[in-house]
Design a protein around this motif. Structure first.
Motif, PDB file in Angstrom:
ATOM      1  N   VAL A 154      -3.883  -3.842  -7.701  1.00  0.00           N
ATOM      2  CA  VAL A 154      -5.157  -4.401  -7.235  1.00  0.00           C
ATOM      3  C   VAL A 154      -5.922  -3.371  -6.405  1.00  0.00           C
ATOM      4  CG1 VAL A 154      -6.177  -6.137  -5.722  1.00  0.00           C
ATOM      5  CG2 VAL A 154      -4.403  -6.794  -7.340  1.00  0.00           C
ATOM      6  N   VAL A 155      -5.226  -2.652  -5.530  1.00  0.00           N
ATOM      7  CA  VAL A 155      -5.889  -1.628  -4.717  1.00  0.00           C
ATOM      8  C   VAL A 155      -6.443  -0.517  -5.610  1.00  0.00           C
ATOM      9  CG1 VAL A 155      -5.505   0.157  -2.978  1.00  0.00           C
ATOM     10  CG2 VAL A 155      -4.546  -2.119  -2.655  1.00  0.00           C
ATOM     11  N   LEU A 156      -5.669  -0.093  -6.596  1.00  0.00           N
ATOM     12  CA  LEU A 156      -6.168   0.933  -7.518  1.00  0.00           C
ATOM     13  C   LEU A 156      -7.394   0.442  -8.270  1.00  0.00           C
ATOM     14  CD1 LEU A 156      -2.940   2.463  -9.117  1.00  0.00           C
ATOM     15  CD2 LEU A 156      -4.539   3.584  -7.577  1.00  0.00           C
ATOM     16  N   LEU A 157      -7.368  -0.796  -8.712  1.00  0.00           N
ATOM     17  CA  LEU A 157      -8.470  -1.323  -9.503  1.00  0.00           C
ATOM     18  C   LEU A 157      -9.742  -1.454  -8.682  1.00  0.00           C
ATOM     19  CD1 LEU A 157      -9.381  -2.516 -12.226  1.00  0.00           C
ATOM     20  CD2 LEU A 157      -8.629  -4.741 -11.399  1.00  0.00           C
ATOM     21  N   ILE A 158      -9.622  -1.851  -7.420  1.00  0.00           N
ATOM     22  CA  ILE A 158     -10.804  -2.107  -6.599  1.00  0.00           C
ATOM     23  C   ILE A 158     -11.344  -0.824  -5.977  1.00  0.00           C
ATOM     24  CG2 ILE A 158     -11.644  -3.306  -4.537  1.00  0.00           C
ATOM     25  CD1 ILE A 158      -9.685  -5.545  -5.142  1.00  0.00           C
ATOM     26  N   TYR A 159     -10.474  -0.025  -5.383  1.00  0.00           N
ATOM     27  CA  TYR A 159     -10.920   1.121  -4.598  1.00  0.00           C
ATOM     28  C   TYR A 159     -10.791   2.459  -5.331  1.00  0.00           C
ATOM     29  CZ  TYR A 159     -10.649  -2.281  -0.821  1.00  0.00           C
ATOM     30  OH  TYR A 159     -10.816  -3.391  -0.040  1.00  0.00           O
TER      31      TYR A 159
END
Length: 313
Positions: free
Chosen positions: A143-148
């Protein structure tokens, strides 16, 4: 000790550099521990990981050999990740490694090693807890990779060695191992010598597989995710290839084995056609009553230059 160094360790650039150094040491170490633990539990100990799975068949039991191939693919991707971790030079890549997935992935390798030990010891409650922690760590990292730190074609190595291994690793507990370990913990299994009871827990397996694959199908359609499509299709194939399997579960996994690639192809074609339609839109015409060349009202002649010297002599 750190306070005595002739550098400001509180500076953001210095802190990022030190975090990168830690990851360059700890991540390959955690991967080696993970690989070594699974190799010992598979090749040395008896019964091994696959034998334990065969002792506790359930409605969502995967084929051990296909799961082994899937794990090897995850390891290969993580080797590329470690190489990129050491030789990366782009600041965007370093930020993705440090602030995106670095420490969650390192912890995930340790947790997976502990899961293998718990599985060998047939401590299935501990195994389920480990897989739940593994799922939470990998879900957070993705999720962090996808968003940021979203994947982009400008950095193909990041897509191949950061996003792809993390995505495939997430499907390992999410797609099969966490639900299967939970089923074993809850006693939704049958004895290997009593295949006539293979329908035990069939509707629970049907609901779990339907929910997981519908969520994966949504990801494939919206993001045209090749890695998710390949991993989910392989996991579905590993489920229906392990016999016996109750009909509701077999129907779901066989259907999604073909539906995942079909959805990826259809979504890709739709995006391509929509892009072409936008590129060949209607030509903007000038409004009525305006000269299409000069932008003057129609019928109005251009002003002529007057030679004042010739006019007045």
């Amino acid at each position: 000790m750190m306070d005595e160094l002739p550098i400001d360790t509180n500076h953001p650039a210095v802190r990022e550099y030190l975090a990168l150094i830690r990851l360059q040491v700890l991540t390959p170490l955690s991967l080696l521990v993970n690989i070594a633990t699974l190799m010992v539990c598979t090749l040395v100990l008896e019964p091994n990981l696959g034998d334990i799975a065969k002792l506790y068949p359930s409605s969502i039991s995967p084929k051990p050999s296909m799961i082994a191939v899937f794990i090897v693919a995850i390891y290969i991707g993580q080797v590329g990740y470690c190489i990129l971790l050491v030789f990366s030079r782009k600041p965007e890549t370093k930020r993705a490694l440090i602030k995106g997935c670095g420490f969650p992935l390192m912890l995930a390798n340790w947790v997976m090693a502990f899961w293998a030990i718990a599985w060998i010891l047939q401590a299935f409650l501990l195994s389920t807890i480990c897989l739940g922690i593994l799922l939470a760590l990998l879900l957070y990292a993705n999720v962090v990779l996808l968003i940021y730190h979203a994947p982009t074609s400008k950095r193909p190595l990041d897509v191949a060695f950061i996003h792809a291994p993390l995505r495939g690793f997430l499907l390992f507990p999410l797609g099969v191992m966490f639900p299967y370990s939970l089923f074993v913990t809850l006693g939704l299994t049958w004895s290997p010598g009593e295949p006539q009871h293979y329908d035990r827990g069939q509707w629970s397996g049907f609901a779990v597989m339907l929910g997981v694959n519908l969520a994966g199908l949504l990801v494939i359609i919206l993001r045209r995710d090749i890695v998710w499509c390949a991993a989910a299709t392989w996991i579905c194939a590993s489920l229906w290839s392990e016999k016996p399997k109750p009909y509701p579960v077999s129907f779901v996994v066989i259907t999604f084995t073909f539906l995942h690639p079909a959805a990826l192809i259809a979504s890709t074609l739709w995006a391509w056609l929509r892009g072409r339609r936008r590129g060949t839109g209607p030509i903007a015409l000038p409004p009525d009553g305006e000269d299409p060349v000069q932008g003057r009202p129609a019928g109005e002649r251009p002003a002529r230059e007057v030679d004042t010297e010739a006019l007045w002599g």
